[in-house]
Structure formats: structure tokens, C-alpha cells
Design an enzyme around this catalytic site. Structure first.
Site, PDB file in Angstrom:
ATOM      1  N   HIS A   9      -1.110  67.640 -64.055  1.00  0.00           N
ATOM      2  CA  HIS A   9      -2.191  68.593 -63.810  1.00  0.00           C
ATOM      3  C   HIS A   9      -3.564  67.966 -64.063  1.00  0.00           C
ATOM      4  O   HIS A   9      -3.686  66.905 -64.675  1.00  0.00           O
ATOM      5  CB  HIS A   9      -2.014  69.821 -64.722  1.00  0.00           C
ATOM      6  CG  HIS A   9      -2.007  69.471 -66.172  1.00  0.00           C
ATOM      7  ND1 HIS A   9      -3.159  69.148 -66.880  1.00  0.00           N
ATOM      8  CD2 HIS A   9      -0.989  69.360 -67.054  1.00  0.00           C
ATOM      9  CE1 HIS A   9      -2.847  68.868 -68.129  1.00  0.00           C
ATOM     10  NE2 HIS A   9      -1.532  68.979 -68.269  1.00  0.00           N
ATOM     11  N   TRP A  14      -8.312  71.645 -73.605  1.00  0.00           N
ATOM     12  CA  TRP A  14      -7.730  70.980 -74.778  1.00  0.00           C
ATOM     13  C   TRP A  14      -7.582  69.474 -74.579  1.00  0.00           C
ATOM     14  O   TRP A  14      -7.571  68.729 -75.552  1.00  0.00           O
ATOM     15  CB  TRP A  14      -6.407  71.631 -75.171  1.00  0.00           C
ATOM     16  CG  TRP A  14      -6.614  72.846 -76.033  1.00  0.00           C
ATOM     17  CD1 TRP A  14      -7.764  73.568 -76.181  1.00  0.00           C
ATOM     18  CD2 TRP A  14      -5.650  73.468 -76.868  1.00  0.00           C
ATOM     19  NE1 TRP A  14      -7.576  74.607 -77.047  1.00  0.00           N
ATOM     20  CE2 TRP A  14      -6.276  74.566 -77.484  1.00  0.00           C
ATOM     21  CE3 TRP A  14      -4.316  73.222 -77.149  1.00  0.00           C
ATOM     22  CZ2 TRP A  14      -5.613  75.410 -78.371  1.00  0.00           C
ATOM     23  CZ3 TRP A  14      -3.655  74.058 -78.021  1.00  0.00           C
ATOM     24  CH2 TRP A  14      -4.296  75.138 -78.632  1.00  0.00           C
ATOM     25  N   ASN A  15      -7.477  68.981 -73.324  1.00  0.00           N
ATOM     26  CA  ASN A  15      -7.502  67.530 -73.110  1.00  0.00           C
ATOM     27  C   ASN A  15      -8.844  66.987 -73.593  1.00  0.00           C
ATOM     28  O   ASN A  15      -8.900  65.966 -74.289  1.00  0.00           O
ATOM     29  CB  ASN A  15      -7.340  67.164 -71.633  1.00  0.00           C
ATOM     30  CG  ASN A  15      -5.966  67.424 -71.059  1.00  0.00           C
ATOM     31  OD1 ASN A  15      -5.835  67.574 -69.843  1.00  0.00           O
ATOM     32  ND2 ASN A  15      -4.927  67.499 -71.879  1.00  0.00           N
ATOM     33  N   GLY A  22       1.051  71.400 -75.150  1.00  0.00           N
ATOM     34  CA  GLY A  22       2.421  71.894 -75.150  1.00  0.00           C
ATOM     35  C   GLY A  22       2.538  73.156 -74.322  1.00  0.00           C
ATOM     36  O   GLY A  22       2.050  73.230 -73.199  1.00  0.00           O
ATOM     37  N   ARG A  60      -2.395  75.473 -65.969  1.00  0.00           N
ATOM     38  CA  ARG A  60      -3.044  74.205 -65.649  1.00  0.00           C
ATOM     39  C   ARG A  60      -2.294  73.465 -64.551  1.00  0.00           C
ATOM     40  O   ARG A  60      -2.906  72.845 -63.676  1.00  0.00           O
ATOM     41  CB  ARG A  60      -3.206  73.346 -66.900  1.00  0.00           C
ATOM     42  CG  ARG A  60      -1.925  73.021 -67.657  1.00  0.00           C
ATOM     43  CD  ARG A  60      -2.259  72.420 -69.032  1.00  0.00           C
ATOM     44  NE  ARG A  60      -1.107  71.993 -69.791  1.00  0.00           N
ATOM     45  CZ  ARG A  60      -0.490  72.743 -70.702  1.00  0.00           C
ATOM     46  NH1 ARG A  60      -0.905  73.976 -70.951  1.00  0.00           N
ATOM     47  NH2 ARG A  60       0.547  72.262 -71.376  1.00  0.00           N
ATOM     48  N   GLU A  84       5.855  72.508 -69.890  1.00  0.00           N
ATOM     49  CA  GLU A  84       5.702  71.442 -70.881  1.00  0.00           C
ATOM     50  C   GLU A  84       6.593  71.705 -72.087  1.00  0.00           C
ATOM     51  O   GLU A  84       6.990  72.847 -72.349  1.00  0.00           O
ATOM     52  CB  GLU A  84       4.233  71.331 -71.312  1.00  0.00           C
ATOM     53  CG  GLU A  84       3.936  70.279 -72.366  1.00  0.00           C
ATOM     54  CD  GLU A  84       4.261  68.840 -71.967  1.00  0.00           C
ATOM     55  OE1 GLU A  84       5.465  68.521 -71.827  1.00  0.00           O
ATOM     56  OE2 GLU A  84       3.317  68.034 -71.825  1.00  0.00           O
TER      57      GLU A  84
END
Length: 179
Positions: A9, A14-15, A22, A60, A84
Site C-alpha cells: 500500500h 503511521w509510516n 499491523g 490503506r 496485515e
């Protein structure tokens, strides 16, 4: 022999914040949405033959897959097994934390409420075994970095250390060949 394609994705909130996503549903950033549109253009312009997009139910990956489908006209459907890995107590913590890095090498560890690498591998290997049998169709799987590691291990021998360190960039496209 036939192929399968895998893409991670686009970039998420959060990246950017260096947090483990997760099963937590962190949305795409504007850059992530742009990466998804670029992936769609890349797939369309590449001339590769893809029959269907399968994507994770997390937004995502779903949003990335839908951008690719819009750009290419390919059918896309949710495949729940592509979600995930649930990292339990580590979700929302720093991705480069020493405790998490060590824990990733313990394949039976469920991370206090999460899912073990072994459980994750079982569901992804089962899916890949099914797709292997469908020799008349080429799929693009749109999912997550944890899933990318498992897919890589399905097609290539890896040590535990190589497995825990493996990963791909946001919206990177990888081709694999079933033999």
C-alpha cells in the site's frame, strides 16, 4: 509457469510517524494516495497482463487497490487473508524498537494478543497455494509489508534473519513466478 504480482500500500500516517500499524487501520497520507495513483499508471503502462486485483480489507491497502483498479479498469475484490499481521502489544509502538526487532525473530510469538508469524504464514501460504492452481489467471495482490515478507519466503529460501529484515517500499511492485 505463471506469475503473480505484489504491491505494498501507499504511505500511511503511521509510516510517517514510524509506528507499527499491523491491524490498526492507519489511513493513507496525501503522498500515499499519489503513490497509489502512480502505481496504477505504472501497471497500466507496463503492459503486464493482470486479470484481477486482490486486496487486504484494511483501508490503506483497499484505497491503494481501488486507485490501481480505477487507473487500469481491472476488477478488484477484497481478500480477507491479505490483512496485515496483528502485532498485539507492539501496534502503535516504534517500528525500529529493539524489543520488537528481537520479537520478530520468534516465529511462534503471538505478541501478547497478536498473531504469530507461523499463523500469518499459514493463511498466506494457503492463499498462494490456491492462486498457484489457477493457472489461467494472473493476480495483483495489494497488501502490507508483513505480507510481503511471507510472500517472499514462499517463493525464495530465506534465513530467519533475512525474513525479519525483508520488506518493500510503499507501492513497490514485485513479480513472482509459480514454477
Amino acid at each position: 509457469m505463471h506469475s503473480i504480482y505484489f504491491a505494498r500500500h501507499g504511505e500511511t500516517v503511521w509510516n510517517v510517524e514510524n509506528k507499527i500499524c499491523g491491524m490498526t487501520d492507519s489511513p493513507l497520507t496525501e503522498k500515499g494516495r499519489q503513490q497509489a495513483r502512480e502505481l496504477g499508471r505504472k501497471v497500466k503502462e507496463s503492459g503486464v497482463r493482470i486479470d484481477e486485483i486482490l486486496y487486504s480489507p484494511l483501508s490503506r491497502a483497499a484505497d491503494t487497490a481501488k486507485a490501481v483498479a480505477e487507473a487500469t479498469g481491472l476488477p478488484a475484490r477484497c481478500e480477507p487473508r491479505l490483512r496485515e499481521q496483528c502485532f498485539g502489544k507492539y501496534e502503535g509502538t516504534p517500528r525500529d524498537g529493539a524489543e520488537f526487532r528481537l520479537s520478530k525473530t520468534h516465529f511462534a510469538d503471538r505478541y501478547d494478543g497478536g498473531e504469530s508469524m507461523m499463523q500469518l504464514a499459514q493463511r498466506i501460504y494457503n492463499l498462494l497455494d490456491e492462486l498457484r492452481q489457477d493457472e489461467n489467471k494472473t493476480y495483483l495482490l495489494v497488501a502490507h509489508n508483513g505480507i510481503a515478507r511471507v510472500v517472499e519466503s514462499y517463493f525464495h529460501d530465506m534465513t530467519n534473519e533475512e525474513y525479519s529484515a525483508a520488506g518493500i517500499k510503499n507501492c513497490e511492485l514485485v513479480e513472482y513466478h509459480f514454477e
